[in-house]
Motif scaffolding. Structure first.
Motif, PDB file in Angstrom:
ATOM      1  N   ALA A 145       4.208  -3.172  -2.680  1.00  0.00           N
ATOM      2  CA  ALA A 145       4.866  -3.359  -1.381  1.00  0.00           C
ATOM      3  C   ALA A 145       3.956  -4.107  -0.417  1.00  0.00           C
ATOM      4  O   ALA A 145       4.410  -4.983   0.343  1.00  0.00           O
ATOM      5  CB  ALA A 145       5.262  -2.003  -0.796  1.00  0.00           C
ATOM      6  N   GLY A 146       2.667  -3.783  -0.426  1.00  0.00           N
ATOM      7  CA  GLY A 146       1.716  -4.499   0.410  1.00  0.00           C
ATOM      8  C   GLY A 146       1.622  -5.968   0.036  1.00  0.00           C
ATOM      9  O   GLY A 146       1.497  -6.840   0.904  1.00  0.00           O
ATOM     10  N   LYS A 147       1.712  -6.239  -1.265  1.00  0.00           N
ATOM     11  CA  LYS A 147       1.712  -7.632  -1.713  1.00  0.00           C
ATOM     12  C   LYS A 147       2.949  -8.357  -1.185  1.00  0.00           C
ATOM     13  O   LYS A 147       2.856  -9.492  -0.686  1.00  0.00           O
ATOM     14  CB  LYS A 147       1.664  -7.693  -3.247  1.00  0.00           C
ATOM     15  CG  LYS A 147       0.387  -7.155  -3.853  1.00  0.00           C
ATOM     16  CD  LYS A 147       0.477  -7.060  -5.375  1.00  0.00           C
ATOM     17  CE  LYS A 147      -0.728  -6.321  -5.944  1.00  0.00           C
ATOM     18  NZ  LYS A 147      -0.694  -6.212  -7.420  1.00  0.00           N
ATOM     19  N   ALA A 148       4.113  -7.707  -1.295  1.00  0.00           N
ATOM     20  CA  ALA A 148       5.343  -8.330  -0.809  1.00  0.00           C
ATOM     21  C   ALA A 148       5.254  -8.634   0.683  1.00  0.00           C
ATOM     22  O   ALA A 148       5.644  -9.723   1.137  1.00  0.00           O
ATOM     23  CB  ALA A 148       6.541  -7.415  -1.088  1.00  0.00           C
ATOM     24  N   ALA A 149       4.703  -7.690   1.457  1.00  0.00           N
ATOM     25  CA  ALA A 149       4.579  -7.905   2.902  1.00  0.00           C
ATOM     26  C   ALA A 149       3.625  -9.052   3.216  1.00  0.00           C
ATOM     27  O   ALA A 149       3.908  -9.923   4.050  1.00  0.00           O
ATOM     28  CB  ALA A 149       4.098  -6.615   3.575  1.00  0.00           C
ATOM     29  N   GLY A 150       2.479  -9.071   2.551  1.00  0.00           N
ATOM     30  CA  GLY A 150       1.503 -10.126   2.796  1.00  0.00           C
ATOM     31  C   GLY A 150       1.989 -11.487   2.334  1.00  0.00           C
ATOM     32  O   GLY A 150       1.725 -12.508   2.990  1.00  0.00           O
ATOM     33  N   PHE A 151       2.714 -11.521   1.212  1.00  0.00           N
ATOM     34  CA  PHE A 151       3.254 -12.791   0.742  1.00  0.00           C
ATOM     35  C   PHE A 151       4.273 -13.341   1.740  1.00  0.00           C
ATOM     36  O   PHE A 151       4.361 -14.552   1.962  1.00  0.00           O
ATOM     37  CB  PHE A 151       3.913 -12.625  -0.629  1.00  0.00           C
ATOM     38  CG  PHE A 151       2.952 -12.334  -1.756  1.00  0.00           C
ATOM     39  CD1 PHE A 151       1.587 -12.540  -1.613  1.00  0.00           C
ATOM     40  CD2 PHE A 151       3.421 -11.848  -2.966  1.00  0.00           C
ATOM     41  CE1 PHE A 151       0.712 -12.276  -2.657  1.00  0.00           C
ATOM     42  CE2 PHE A 151       2.558 -11.588  -4.016  1.00  0.00           C
ATOM     43  CZ  PHE A 151       1.200 -11.794  -3.854  1.00  0.00           C
ATOM     44  N   ALA A 152       5.072 -12.441   2.342  1.00  0.00           N
ATOM     45  CA  ALA A 152       6.030 -12.892   3.362  1.00  0.00           C
ATOM     46  C   ALA A 152       5.287 -13.536   4.527  1.00  0.00           C
ATOM     47  O   ALA A 152       5.711 -14.578   5.059  1.00  0.00           O
ATOM     48  CB  ALA A 152       6.875 -11.712   3.845  1.00  0.00           C
ATOM     49  N   GLU A 153       4.175 -12.930   4.945  1.00  0.00           N
ATOM     50  CA  GLU A 153       3.371 -13.516   6.024  1.00  0.00           C
ATOM     51  C   GLU A 153       2.803 -14.860   5.615  1.00  0.00           C
ATOM     52  O   GLU A 153       2.719 -15.793   6.425  1.00  0.00           O
ATOM     53  CB  GLU A 153       2.249 -12.546   6.402  1.00  0.00           C
ATOM     54  CG  GLU A 153       2.735 -11.266   7.053  1.00  0.00           C
ATOM     55  CD  GLU A 153       1.643 -10.235   7.269  1.00  0.00           C
ATOM     56  OE1 GLU A 153       1.860  -9.295   8.052  1.00  0.00           O
ATOM     57  OE2 GLU A 153       0.553 -10.375   6.657  1.00  0.00           O
ATOM     58  N   ALA A 154       2.419 -14.984   4.334  1.00  0.00           N
ATOM     59  CA  ALA A 154       1.823 -16.233   3.862  1.00  0.00           C
ATOM     60  C   ALA A 154       2.830 -17.363   3.752  1.00  0.00           C
ATOM     61  O   ALA A 154       2.437 -18.532   3.645  1.00  0.00           O
ATOM     62  CB  ALA A 154       1.145 -16.005   2.506  1.00  0.00           C
TER      63      ALA A 154
END
Length: 421
Positions: A265-274
Motif C-alpha cells: 500500500a505504501g508503494k502504491a501511495a508513493g508511486f501515485a505521488e511519483a
C-alpha cells in the motif's frame, strides 16, 4: 483509530518520538535514505498490516483479499506506468529480496554471476562474500578504473570473456556516474549471459526521466521502492511478459511467503505521488543539488571519485587530502553536529568496509526538505568545515548552529513552511 502508543507501551512510544525528533533535528545525507510523505506513512501503518495475501491478485491462497487485490493492482499498474515495463512484481520485501528473486528466476544453483566488486561500488546482494548469493552461485567481480573512478566497458567485456558468466549484474550502490545499460547488454549478449540491472538507488531518477533507464534493455530490472522514489519501503522486479511467470514464481514461493500488504500500500501511495509533475521537479532538484554539492566540495579541495557525479550523491575520497581521516571517523565527526552520512570504501581502498577511506553523501532527503542549490552549497561548506577540523570544538559548535538553522528553514514532519536561505 487511536495512534498514541504511550498507554500501551511507553518505552516504544518514547523511542518513536525520539526518532521523529532526530529526523527533524538532523540532516540525512545517506544516499539510500529519504523522508516518505505522511500519506505513504499512513498507508504503511494501515489495517493491511493484518492481512495475509499469499499469491497474486485474483489468485490468492486466502479468502478476504478483494481489497488487498485492489491495492496490489494499483501498485503494479503505477509501477508499469512509471517505468514503462510490461510486468511489475511489487511483492519483494526489499531490493535484496528482489535480486534474490531475479537470480532464482534466471539461474540454476552453481551458475556464475559477474558483478561489480563491493569495494568499487557494488552491493552485498550482488554476490559479495558471506552472503547466500555467494553460497549458492559462483561469483566473480569486475571493477572500475581506479585512476578515473569510472567503468571501463572494454575491461568489463574482457572480464566477462575470461569468466564466461551466466548472468551479469549492472546498477550499483556507490557508483556516482550514469551507467551505459546498452553497453552492458552488449557484453552480456556476447557471452550469452542474462543481464540484471539493479536500479535500487535510481528508481526516482528513472521514474522522472532524469536518468537513462535499463527497462527494455536488460532482461530483468530490480530495485528498491523507497530511496530516491520515497515510496513504501520494499523492492520490485520489472520485466517483459516472457519472464513474468518465472519472476512471480521466484518471488513466491521461491524467495518469500506472503507479501507485506501494508508496504505494498505504501508503494502504491508513493508511486501515485511519483506520477505527478511535481515529482519530476523534485527528481531534477536531487541531481542539481548533488552537482552543487560536488562542485562546492571540489572548490574546497576535496577529491571526489570520478571527479563529480551524475546522480544523487557524491563519493569523497579522503586518502590524498586527509590521509589520517578514515571514513569511520569522518562519519562520527559529522554525526556529532547533526550531519548523518555514511563511511564508504573507495576504489583501491586498503581499509575494510567497516572503516573505509571515503564518505558517500547524498541529496535525496535534504531535497525532500526543500533544499535548493544555494542551501546545498551552504551544507557542503558545513561538511567541509567539519572534515577539515574534525577535532575542533569551536568549528563543531558553529556547524551545529548551521545545521539547526537549516533544519528550521527546511522542516520535515512538522511546520511545512520552508524559508529561503
Amino acid at each position: 483509530m487511536p495512534t498514541d502508543l504511550s498507554p500501551v507501551d511507553g518505552a516504544l512510544s518514547d523511542a518513536l518520538a525520539a526518532e521523529r525528533s532526530r529526523q527533524r533535528e538532523t540532516l540525512s545525507l545517506i544516499a539510500s535514505e529519504n523522508h516518505a510523505s505522511e500519506a505513504v506513512l499512513a498507508a504503511q501503518g494501515s489495517v493491511l498490516t493484518n492481512k495475509y495475501a499469499e499469491g497474486d491478485p485474483g489468485d490468492r491462497y486466502y479468502g478476504g483479499c478483494e481489497h488487498a487485490d485492489t491495492v496490489e493492482r494499483l501498485a503494479r499498474e503505477r509501477a508499469r506506468e512509471l517505468f514503462g515495463a510490461d510486468h511489475a512484481n511489487v511483492q519483494p520485501h526489499s531490493g535484496t529480496q528482489a535480486n534474490l528473486a531475479a537470480y532464482q528466476a534466471l539461474l540454476d544453483s552453481g551458475d556464475t554471476i559477474l558483478s561489480l566488486s563491493m569495494s568499487h561500488g557494488g552491493h552485498l546482494s550482488h554476490g559479495q562474500p558471506y552472503t547466500m548469493v555467494d553460497e549458492h552461485f559462483e561469483v566473480s567481480h569486475y571493477g572500475v578504473d581506479e585512476a578515473t573512478g569510472r567503468l571501463d566497458y572494454d575491461a568489463v567485456e574482457a572480464r566477462a570473456e575470461a569468466v564466461d558468466p551466466d548472468l551479469i549484474v549492472s546498477g550499483y550502490s556507490a557508483y556516482p556516474r550514469q551507467v551505459d545499460w546498452e553497453r552492458v547488454q552488449t557484453v552480456a549478449d556476447a557471452v550469452d549471459a542474462y543481464h540484471v540491472a539493479d536500479i535500487a538507488h535510481l528508481t526516482g531518477l528513472l521514474a522522472a526521466d532524469v536518468h537513462p533507464s535499463p527497462v527494455g534493455i536488460a532482461d530483468l530490472v530490480t530495485g528498491s521502492t523507497h530511496k530516491t522514489i520515497r515510496s513504501g519501503r520494499g523492492g520490485m522486479v520489472l520485466c517483459d511478459e516472457a519472464l513474468a511467470d518465472a519472476v512471480d514464481t521466484a518471488v513466491m514461493p521461491g524467495c518469500q511467503g506472503g507479501p507485506l500488504m501494508h508496504n505494498v500500500a505504501g508503494k502504491a501511495a508513493g508511486f501515485a505521488e511519483a506520477l505527478t509533475p511535481e515529482f519530476e521537479l523534485y527528481a531534477r532538484q536531487i541531481v542539481d543539488n548533488a552537482t552543487a554539492l560536488a562542485d562546492r566540495l571540489g572548490e574546497r579541495g576535496f577529491e571526489l571519485v570520478s571527479g563529480g557525479t551524475d546522480v544523487h550523491f557524491v563519493l569523497v575520497d579522503l586518502r590524498e587530502t586527509h590521509p589520517d581521516l578514515t571514513g569511520e571517523r569522518a562519519e562520527a565527526a559529522l554525526e556529532s553536529v547533526g550531519l548523518v552520512a555514511n563511511k564508504q570504501t573507495v576504489p583501491g581502498d586498503h581499509r575494510s568496509a567497516t572503516v573505509g577511506s571515503g564518505l558517500r553523501i547524498g541529496t535525496p532527503a535534504v531535497t525532500t526538505r526543500g533544499f535548493d542549490a544555494t542551501a546545498t552549497e551552504r551544507l557542503a561548506d558545513a561538511v567541509a568545515d567539519v572534515l577539515d577540523a574534525p577535532d575542533d570544538e569551536a568549528v563543531a559548535n558553529e556547524v551545529a548552529e548551521t545545521v539547526a538553522d537549516l533544519c528550521s528553514r527546511f522542516p520535515v514532519y512538522g511546520d511545512t513552511t520552508a524559508a529561503s536561505v
